[in-house]
Write an enzyme that holds these catalytic residues in place. Structure first.
Site, short mmCIF file in Angstrom:
data_model
loop_
_atom_site.label_atom_id
_atom_site.label_comp_id
_atom_site.label_asym_id
_atom_site.label_seq_id
_atom_site.Cartn_x
_atom_site.Cartn_y
_atom_site.Cartn_z
CB ALA A 37 -0.94 0.00 1.21
N GLY A 38 2.16 1.10 -0.08
CA GLY A 38 3.07 2.25 0.03
C GLY A 38 3.32 2.94 -1.30
N GLY A 41 4.86 0.34 -3.34
CA GLY A 41 4.00 -0.84 -3.38
C GLY A 41 2.83 -0.70 -4.34
CG ASP A 61 1.23 -1.91 3.69
OD1 ASP A 61 1.40 -1.54 4.87
OD2 ASP A 61 1.82 -1.37 2.73
NE ARG A 114 19.85 4.55 -1.36
CZ ARG A 114 20.54 5.46 -2.03
NH1 ARG A 114 21.62 6.01 -1.48
NH2 ARG A 114 20.15 5.84 -3.24
CB SER A 145 13.18 -2.66 2.78
OG SER A 145 11.92 -3.21 2.48
CG ASP A 177 21.55 1.81 -8.01
OD1 ASP A 177 21.15 2.93 -7.63
OD2 ASP A 177 21.72 0.84 -7.24
CG HIS A 204 20.59 0.76 -3.64
ND1 HIS A 204 20.46 1.42 -4.85
CD2 HIS A 204 19.59 1.23 -2.86
CE1 HIS A 204 19.42 2.22 -4.80
NE2 HIS A 204 18.87 2.13 -3.60
CG MET A 255 11.90 1.33 -5.99
SD MET A 255 13.51 0.66 -6.45
CE MET A 255 13.10 -1.02 -6.87
N1 LIG Z 1 16.17 -0.50 -3.56
C1 LIG Z 1 15.89 0.67 -4.08
O1 LIG Z 1 16.45 1.03 -5.13
C2 LIG Z 1 14.89 1.57 -3.44
C3 LIG Z 1 14.35 2.63 -4.16
C4 LIG Z 1 13.40 3.45 -3.56
C5 LIG Z 1 13.01 3.20 -2.24
N2 LIG Z 1 13.54 2.16 -1.58
C6 LIG Z 1 13.14 1.84 -0.20
O2 LIG Z 1 11.86 1.21 -0.23
C7 LIG Z 1 11.20 1.39 1.03
C8 LIG Z 1 9.76 1.81 0.83
O3 LIG Z 1 9.70 3.06 0.22
P1 LIG Z 1 8.26 3.77 -0.07
O4 LIG Z 1 8.55 5.06 -0.72
O5 LIG Z 1 7.37 2.81 -0.72
O6 LIG Z 1 7.76 4.02 1.44
P2 LIG Z 1 6.25 4.24 1.93
O7 LIG Z 1 6.32 4.75 3.31
O8 LIG Z 1 5.48 5.02 0.93
O9 LIG Z 1 5.65 2.76 1.92
C9 LIG Z 1 6.13 1.78 2.77
C10 LIG Z 1 5.01 0.82 3.07
O10 LIG Z 1 5.53 -0.18 3.94
C11 LIG Z 1 4.48 -0.51 4.84
N3 LIG Z 1 5.01 -1.20 6.00
C12 LIG Z 1 5.60 -0.72 7.10
N4 LIG Z 1 5.89 -1.72 7.95
C13 LIG Z 1 5.47 -2.86 7.36
C14 LIG Z 1 5.48 -4.21 7.73
N5 LIG Z 1 5.98 -4.63 8.90
N6 LIG Z 1 4.96 -5.11 6.87
C15 LIG Z 1 4.46 -4.73 5.68
N7 LIG Z 1 4.42 -3.45 5.29
C16 LIG Z 1 4.91 -2.54 6.11
C17 LIG Z 1 3.83 0.83 5.18
O11 LIG Z 1 2.54 0.64 5.73
C18 LIG Z 1 3.81 1.48 3.82
O12 LIG Z 1 2.61 1.23 3.13
C19 LIG Z 1 12.06 2.41 1.78
O13 LIG Z 1 12.89 1.74 2.70
C20 LIG Z 1 12.91 3.03 0.70
O14 LIG Z 1 14.12 3.56 1.17
C21 LIG Z 1 14.47 1.35 -2.14
O1 LIG Z 2 17.46 7.18 -2.24
C1 LIG Z 2 16.65 6.56 -1.55
O2 LIG Z 2 16.57 6.73 -0.33
C2 LIG Z 2 15.71 5.59 -2.18
C3 LIG Z 2 16.37 4.65 -3.15
O3 LIG Z 2 17.39 3.91 -2.55
C4 LIG Z 2 16.84 5.31 -4.41
O4 LIG Z 2 17.93 5.02 -4.87
O5 LIG Z 2 16.07 6.10 -4.97
#
Ligand SMILES: NC(=O)c1ccc[n+]([C@@H]2O[C@H](COP(=O)([O-])OP(=O)(O)OC[C@H]3O[C@@H](n4cnc5c(N)ncnc54)[C@H](O)[C@@H]3O)[C@@H](O)[C@H]2O)c1
Ligand SMILES: O=C(O)C[C@H](O)C(=O)O
Length: 367
Positions: A37-38, A41, A61, A114, A145, A177, A204, A255
């Site tokens: 739901a994020g 997500g 979620d 991060r 995450s 990336d 990352h 993403m």
């Molecule tokens: N790997 C990458 O390249 C990359 C890129 C962008 C973001 N991210 C990471 O992805 C993560 C999510 O980012 P976002 O923008 O979607 O955040 P967001 O806050 O919009 O969404 C996160 C979701 O996770 C849910 N959540 C929290 N705890 C939970 C649990 N225990 N079980 C299931 N769901 C749970 C929340 O309710 C929310 O809906 C962050 O850690 C962010 O840094 C990684």
């Molecule tokens: O930069 C961030 O915190 C989110 C993600 O890892 C990204 O590369 O966009």
């Protein structure tokens, strides 16, 4: 938290004819999205609903999944969508999953690294991975995450403790990336972005993200200064988005796109499609390079003999590399290939930071 199964929307039993897709020609595959739901997500759920390789889509979620599942479930594509909310529905969400994608946890705000997310996200990932070990121990896990450099080692340790660890099935998603490196390179080199390929290795976060523009195709004669600027922009791509969003989170749409590409590659690999190669942060055993020469035990330099040993990309236990995907997940971790002096320097610089992040994850999981 309410705990009934929220929604199960059956869509097409038969193929989406307009797409020419036949459900008989591909196996059934269940994909679970945790954090559905994020910001990531929701668009990721949409993109996975559009993927004809998915037959069941589980959206989990801690809140708001009924609406997301109802919404996405109305789309007339192959997969059956079900929403699950709260810990007592996590098992049902995970059961029988082939691929589990984890974008659960908090995103950055301006000024944060991060690693500043570690305190909250490490616990979330640990709990979710414990459930994966219990309910779908054979699933491929795509970890989104942050901090990925630590959350992947946390997942590995949780799985090891549960006796379910399979290094071929755990992936840190670094596809964003690559997506960024391709976009920035195409712009600077003035080439068709659809034809561009750029491996990105390392990890990352910041300088651990190492784009290998010397291996970029199509070839372009870029000046050293341009390569440096492209490298820095790729490394800072996440921060660029975090600052532009000014407190409203980090990259979500790009993403989701990147996560969908990587999950699609995993599904293709599982289905036996040959030559599926993507970069990913994985346990870094190399199977392609049988010969590895290194300094001797006493540190005498340049003692080089060929020997048939299992080799690793670097001395680090996890490293983002080009990975060939197959029926068992990782089929082959490809070596780095030839590096420019600038890239070699970047590689040496990133190692201490990446090592510390990996060790931090391992320590947390075993505390
Ligand atoms: N790997 C990458 O390249 C990359 C890129 C962008 C973001 N991210 C990471 O992805 C993560 C999510 O980012 P976002 O923008 O979607 O955040 P967001 O806050 O919009 O969404 C996160 C979701 O996770 C849910 N959540 C929290 N705890 C939970 C649990 N225990 N079980 C299931 N769901 C749970 C929340 O309710 C929310 O809906 C962050 O850690 C962010 O840094 C990684
Ligand atoms: O930069 C961030 O915190 C989110 C993600 O890892 C990204 O590369 O966009």
């Amino acid at each position: 938290m309410r705990s009934s199964v929220l929604r199960s929307v059956k869509t097409l039993a038969k193929p989406a004819g307009a797409r020419g897709y036949s459900s008989e020609s591909v196996p059934d595959r269940k994909v679970a999205v945790l954090g559905a739901a994020g910001g990531i997500g929701q668009p990721l759920a949409l993109l996975m609903k559009l993927n004809p390789l998915v037959s069941r889509l589980a959206l989990y979620d801690i809140a708001n999944t009924p609406g997301v599942a109802a919404d996405v479930g109305h789309i007339n594509t192959r997969s059956e969508v079900a929403g699950y909310m709260g810990n007592d529905q996590l098992g049902q969400a995970l059961e029988d999953s082939d691929v589990v994608i984890i974008p659960a946890g908090v995103p950055r705000k301006p000024g944060m690294t991060r690693d500043d997310l570690f305190n909250i996200n490490a616990g979330i990932v640990k709990d979710l991975c414990s459930a994966i070990a219990k309910y779908c121990p054979n699933a491929i896990v795509n970890m989104i995450s942050n901090p990925v450099n630590s959350t992947v080692p946390i997942a590995a340790e949780v799985f090891k403790k549960a006796g379910t660890y399979n290094e071929k099935k755990l992936f840190g998603v670094t596809t964003l990336d690559v997506v960024r490196a391709k976009t920035f390179y195409a712009g600077k080199a003035n080439v068709n972005v659809a034809e561009v390929n750029v491996p990105v290795v390392g990890g990352h976060a910041g300088i651990t993200i190492l784009p290998l523009f010397s291996q970029a195709t199509p070839k372009a004669n870029l000046a050293d200064e341009d390569i440096k600027a492209l490298t820095k922009r790729t490394q800072d791509g996440g921060t660029e988005v975090v600052e532009a969003k000014a407190g409203k989170g980090s990259a979500t749409l790009s993403m989701a796109y990147a996560g969908a590409i990587f999950a699609d590659a995993c599904l293709k690999g599982l289905n036996g499609v040959p030559d599926v190669v993507e970069c990913s942060f994985v346990q870094s055993t190399v199977t392609e390079l049988p010969f590895f020469a290194s300094k001797g035990l006493n540190g005498v330099p340049d003692v080089v003999e060929c020997s048939f040993v299992q080799s690793t990309v670097t001395e680090l236990p996890f490293f983002a590399s080009k990975v060939r995907l197959g029926k068992n997940g990782v089929e082959e971790v490809l070596g780095l290939g030839p590096l420019s002096d600038f890239e070699q320097e970047g590689l040496e610089k990133l190692k201490p930071e990446l090592k510390a992040s990996i060790e931090k994850g391992v320590k947390f999981a075993n505390a």
